[in-house]
Write a protein that holds these residues in place. Structure first.
Motif, PDB file in Angstrom:
ATOM      1  N   PRO A 118       0.844  -1.194   0.000  1.00 36.71           N
ATOM      2  CA  PRO A 118       0.000   0.000   0.000  1.00 36.71           C
ATOM      3  C   PRO A 118       0.883   1.249   0.000  1.00 36.71           C
ATOM      4  CG  PRO A 118      -0.729  -1.567   1.664  1.00 36.71           C
ATOM      5  CD  PRO A 118       0.592  -2.056   1.160  1.00 36.71           C
TER       6      PRO A 118
ATOM      7  N   ASP B 226       2.139   7.230   3.154  1.00 35.67           N
ATOM      8  CA  ASP B 226       1.309   6.060   3.412  1.00 35.67           C
ATOM      9  C   ASP B 226      -0.136   6.287   2.968  1.00 35.67           C
ATOM     10  OD1 ASP B 226       3.463   4.717   4.591  1.00 35.67           O
ATOM     11  OD2 ASP B 226       3.031   5.590   6.559  1.00 35.67           O
ATOM     12  N   VAL B 227      -0.855   5.206   2.819  1.00 38.42           N
ATOM     13  CA  VAL B 227      -2.274   5.284   2.502  1.00 38.42           C
ATOM     14  C   VAL B 227      -3.019   5.728   3.756  1.00 38.42           C
ATOM     15  CG1 VAL B 227      -4.314   3.922   1.887  1.00 38.42           C
ATOM     16  CG2 VAL B 227      -2.119   3.473   0.763  1.00 38.42           C
ATOM     17  N   GLU B 228      -3.866   6.746   3.604  1.00 38.95           N
ATOM     18  CA  GLU B 228      -4.675   7.214   4.722  1.00 38.95           C
ATOM     19  C   GLU B 228      -6.099   6.696   4.523  1.00 38.95           C
ATOM     20  OE1 GLU B 228      -4.353  11.405   5.444  1.00 38.95           O
ATOM     21  OE2 GLU B 228      -2.178  11.375   5.078  1.00 38.95           O
ATOM     22  N   THR B 229      -6.709   6.260   5.583  1.00 38.37           N
ATOM     23  CA  THR B 229      -8.073   5.731   5.505  1.00 38.37           C
ATOM     24  C   THR B 229      -9.007   6.601   6.319  1.00 38.37           C
ATOM     25  OG1 THR B 229      -7.751   4.286   7.408  1.00 38.37           O
ATOM     26  CG2 THR B 229      -7.231   3.374   5.227  1.00 38.37           C
ATOM     27  N   GLY B 230     -10.298   6.448   6.116  1.00 39.85           N
ATOM     28  CA  GLY B 230     -11.326   7.200   6.831  1.00 39.85           C
ATOM     29  C   GLY B 230     -12.676   6.823   6.302  1.00 39.85           C
ATOM     30  N   ASN B 231     -13.671   7.631   6.601  1.00 41.43           N
ATOM     31  CA  ASN B 231     -15.032   7.403   6.159  1.00 41.43           C
ATOM     32  C   ASN B 231     -15.446   8.502   5.205  1.00 41.43           C
ATOM     33  OD1 ASN B 231     -15.540   5.076   7.750  1.00 41.43           O
ATOM     34  ND2 ASN B 231     -15.698   6.408   9.544  1.00 41.43           N
ATOM     35  N   VAL B 232     -16.201   8.145   4.203  1.00 39.55           N
ATOM     36  CA  VAL B 232     -16.739   9.119   3.265  1.00 39.55           C
ATOM     37  C   VAL B 232     -18.161   9.428   3.699  1.00 39.55           C
ATOM     38  CG1 VAL B 232     -17.346   9.539   0.865  1.00 39.55           C
ATOM     39  CG2 VAL B 232     -15.284   8.225   1.421  1.00 39.55           C
TER      40      VAL B 232
ATOM     41  N   ALA C 203       0.606   5.698  -1.021  1.00 41.50           N
ATOM     42  CA  ALA C 203      -0.082   6.852  -1.598  1.00 41.50           C
ATOM     43  C   ALA C 203       0.798   7.460  -2.686  1.00 41.50           C
ATOM     44  CB  ALA C 203      -0.380   7.874  -0.514  1.00 41.50           C
TER      45      ALA C 203
END
Length: 189
Positions: A156, A181-187, A158
């Protein structure tokens, strides 16, 4: 040069790489136009190259006799990753035999090193996070089978889009640089 489904195998000619019963060699041929040619002129400026053995085998047979199309190709340093061949008559060629050799090359000072083709080598570079930039030429087609740009081992990561153009023939030219790095969250709410 990749298809929409990520195939990078044999873009330049019918018999370039038929391994795995690949039938679509030369799949990029009908997409050359003025915008694409201008972008390629930039990518074909003199550089140093890191190549896998299979790509090197193809290049060694072709480019020494066709430098009029790619000025400087014979002058650039060719670093070839191989455990099966150790010498070549092609000028400025040296062989790397292990991952440690690639890591030392990556750490060394000097000019940028370009990787063309070399699907298996690219997987190793992606796995070790040694890719600083991707210059993708994404063709408006799917090929269904063939060697893929992103396969097993890709970590992974970015990427940041640094330049993009769509050619009249529909090829998307997109340059990306490594961006952490890949950042994650909620849409959404």
């Amino acid at each position: 040069m990749i298809s929409l489904d990520g195939v990078l195998q044999a873009p330049g000619g019918r018999d370039e790489d038929t391994s795995g019963a690949f039938q679509y060699g030369g799949w990029t041929a009908s997409y050359f136009d003025e915008v694409f040619e201008a972008a390629m002129a930039e990518d074909l400026k003199p550089a140093n190259y890191l190549l896998g053995r299979k790509t090197f085998d193809i290049w060694e047979q072709y480019w020494p006799k066709h430098a009029d199309f790619w000025p400087g190709i014979n002058d650039g340093m060719k670093y070839v990753v191989s455990t099966t061949i150790t010498r070549s008559d092609w000028a400025n060629t040296t062989f790397l035999t292990c991952v440690d050799d690639i890591e030392e090359l990556k750490k060394s000072d000097g000019t940028d090193i370009h990787v063309w083709g070399s699907g298996q080598l690219i997987q190793l570079l992606l796995e070790h996070d040694w890719v600083d930039e991707l210059r993708l030429k994404i063709y408006p087609m799917t090929l269904g089978s063939g060697k893929k740009l992103f396969a097993e081992g890709t970590i992974p990561a970015a990427m940041k889009l640094t330049d993009s153009t769509a050619t009249p023939s529909g090829v998307i030219l997109a340059n990306y640089q490594r961006a952490g790095d890949v950042e994650t969250g909620n849409v959404g709410p």
